[in-house]
Design a protein around this motif. Structure first.
Motif, short mmCIF file in Angstrom:
data_model
loop_
_atom_site.label_atom_id
_atom_site.label_comp_id
_atom_site.label_asym_id
_atom_site.label_seq_id
_atom_site.Cartn_x
_atom_site.Cartn_y
_atom_site.Cartn_z
N CYS A 55 0.83 -1.21 0.00
CA CYS A 55 0.00 0.00 0.00
C CYS A 55 0.86 1.25 0.00
CB CYS A 55 -0.95 0.01 1.19
SG CYS A 55 -2.31 -1.15 1.03
N SER A 56 1.90 1.27 0.83
CA SER A 56 2.79 2.43 0.88
C SER A 56 3.52 2.62 -0.45
CB SER A 56 3.81 2.27 2.01
OG SER A 56 3.17 2.30 3.26
N ALA A 57 3.97 1.54 -1.03
CA ALA A 57 4.70 1.62 -2.31
C ALA A 57 3.79 2.14 -3.43
CB ALA A 57 5.28 0.27 -2.68
N ILE A 58 2.57 1.63 -3.48
CA ILE A 58 1.62 2.08 -4.51
C ILE A 58 1.30 3.56 -4.31
CG2 ILE A 58 -0.75 1.87 -5.36
CD1 ILE A 58 -0.50 -1.16 -4.84
N ALA A 59 1.04 3.95 -3.07
CA ALA A 59 0.71 5.35 -2.79
C ALA A 59 1.86 6.27 -3.17
CB ALA A 59 0.36 5.52 -1.32
N GLU A 60 3.09 5.86 -2.85
CA GLU A 60 4.25 6.68 -3.21
C GLU A 60 4.41 6.75 -4.73
OE1 GLU A 60 9.04 6.72 -2.47
OE2 GLU A 60 7.74 5.89 -0.91
N TYR A 61 4.27 5.63 -5.39
CA TYR A 61 4.40 5.57 -6.85
C TYR A 61 3.37 6.46 -7.54
CZ TYR A 61 4.81 3.64 -11.56
OH TYR A 61 4.97 3.49 -12.91
N LEU A 62 2.15 6.45 -7.02
CA LEU A 62 1.07 7.23 -7.63
C LEU A 62 1.04 8.69 -7.16
CD1 LEU A 62 -1.82 4.61 -7.45
CD2 LEU A 62 -0.41 5.21 -9.43
N GLY A 63 1.90 9.01 -6.19
CA GLY A 63 1.96 10.38 -5.70
C GLY A 63 0.77 10.75 -4.82
N CYS A 64 0.22 9.78 -4.12
CA CYS A 64 -0.92 10.07 -3.25
C CYS A 64 -0.67 9.52 -1.85
CB CYS A 64 -2.21 9.51 -3.85
SG CYS A 64 -2.18 7.74 -4.17
N VAL A 65 0.51 9.82 -1.31
CA VAL A 65 0.89 9.31 0.01
C VAL A 65 -0.08 9.78 1.07
CG1 VAL A 65 2.74 9.32 1.74
CG2 VAL A 65 3.30 9.16 -0.68
N ASP A 66 -0.72 10.92 0.86
CA ASP A 66 -1.68 11.43 1.84
C ASP A 66 -2.86 10.48 2.05
OD1 ASP A 66 -0.12 13.64 2.24
OD2 ASP A 66 -1.27 14.92 0.89
N ALA B 150 4.26 4.82 11.84
CA ALA B 150 4.76 3.50 12.23
C ALA B 150 5.86 3.04 11.28
CB ALA B 150 3.61 2.49 12.26
N GLU B 151 5.68 3.27 10.00
CA GLU B 151 6.70 2.89 9.01
C GLU B 151 7.98 3.68 9.24
OE1 GLU B 151 8.55 0.89 5.95
OE2 GLU B 151 6.60 0.43 6.85
N LEU B 152 7.88 4.96 9.50
CA LEU B 152 9.06 5.78 9.78
C LEU B 152 9.78 5.30 11.04
CD1 LEU B 152 7.74 9.35 8.90
CD2 LEU B 152 9.49 8.04 7.68
N GLU B 153 9.03 4.97 12.07
CA GLU B 153 9.63 4.48 13.30
C GLU B 153 10.40 3.19 13.05
OE1 GLU B 153 6.21 4.31 15.86
OE2 GLU B 153 6.60 6.32 16.66
N LYS B 154 9.84 2.30 12.24
CA LYS B 154 10.53 1.05 11.92
C LYS B 154 11.81 1.32 11.15
CE LYS B 154 6.26 -1.56 11.81
NZ LYS B 154 5.23 -2.16 10.97
N ARG B 155 11.76 2.26 10.21
CA ARG B 155 12.95 2.59 9.43
C ARG B 155 14.03 3.19 10.31
NH1 ARG B 155 10.52 5.29 3.88
NH2 ARG B 155 9.49 3.41 3.12
N ILE B 156 13.64 4.04 11.25
CA ILE B 156 14.61 4.65 12.17
C ILE B 156 15.27 3.58 13.02
CG2 ILE B 156 14.82 6.11 14.22
CD1 ILE B 156 12.70 7.96 12.87
N THR B 157 14.48 2.63 13.50
CA THR B 157 15.02 1.54 14.32
C THR B 157 16.05 0.75 13.53
OG1 THR B 157 12.97 1.39 15.58
CG2 THR B 157 14.42 -0.54 15.62
N ILE B 158 15.76 0.46 12.28
CA ILE B 158 16.70 -0.28 11.43
C ILE B 158 17.98 0.50 11.25
CG2 ILE B 158 17.13 -1.11 9.07
CD1 ILE B 158 14.12 -1.79 8.98
N LEU B 159 17.86 1.80 10.97
CA LEU B 159 19.05 2.63 10.77
C LEU B 159 19.88 2.72 12.05
CD1 LEU B 159 17.53 5.50 8.61
CD2 LEU B 159 19.11 3.72 7.86
N GLU B 160 19.22 2.84 13.19
CA GLU B 160 19.94 2.90 14.46
C GLU B 160 20.67 1.59 14.72
OE1 GLU B 160 17.22 6.11 16.95
OE2 GLU B 160 16.77 3.97 17.13
N THR B 161 20.02 0.48 14.42
CA THR B 161 20.64 -0.82 14.62
C THR B 161 21.86 -0.98 13.72
OG1 THR B 161 18.50 -1.77 15.17
CG2 THR B 161 20.23 -3.32 14.55
N ARG B 162 21.74 -0.55 12.49
CA ARG B 162 22.87 -0.66 11.56
C ARG B 162 24.03 0.26 11.97
NH1 ARG B 162 19.65 -0.52 5.81
NH2 ARG B 162 18.75 -2.61 5.98
N GLY B 163 23.68 1.40 12.56
CA GLY B 163 24.71 2.34 12.99
C GLY B 163 25.50 1.83 14.18
N ASN B 164 24.92 0.93 14.95
CA ASN B 164 25.59 0.38 16.11
C ASN B 164 26.40 -0.87 15.82
OD1 ASN B 164 24.54 2.37 17.82
ND2 ASN B 164 22.68 1.19 18.22
#
Length: 69
Positions: A34-45, A54-68
């Protein structure tokens, strides 16, 4: 919000990448697609704000884990 169901066929290699991504992020296929389709179609809103956060929080967690590493 009502939801509809669709069926798609994707190459095995793309399914493997999708499965790897959901395993790393702890999300699910529906959210990713759903997120990918919305981004592709330009209707993320049209994606609920709570889901986007929630998706941003998950991405931040992954980046923090990789940084450590």
């Amino acid at each position: 919000m009502s939801k509809s169901q669709i069926g798609v066929r994707i190459p095995d290699s793309l399914l493997h990448e999708l499965n790897s991504y959901i395993q790393k992020t702890g999300t699910n296929k529906t959210e990713v697609v759903c997120s990918a389709i919305a981004e592709y179609l330009g209707c993320v809103d049209s994606v609920p704000l709570s889901q986007r956060i929630a998706e941003l929080e998950k991405r931040i967690t992954i980046l923090e884990t990789r940084g450590n590493e």
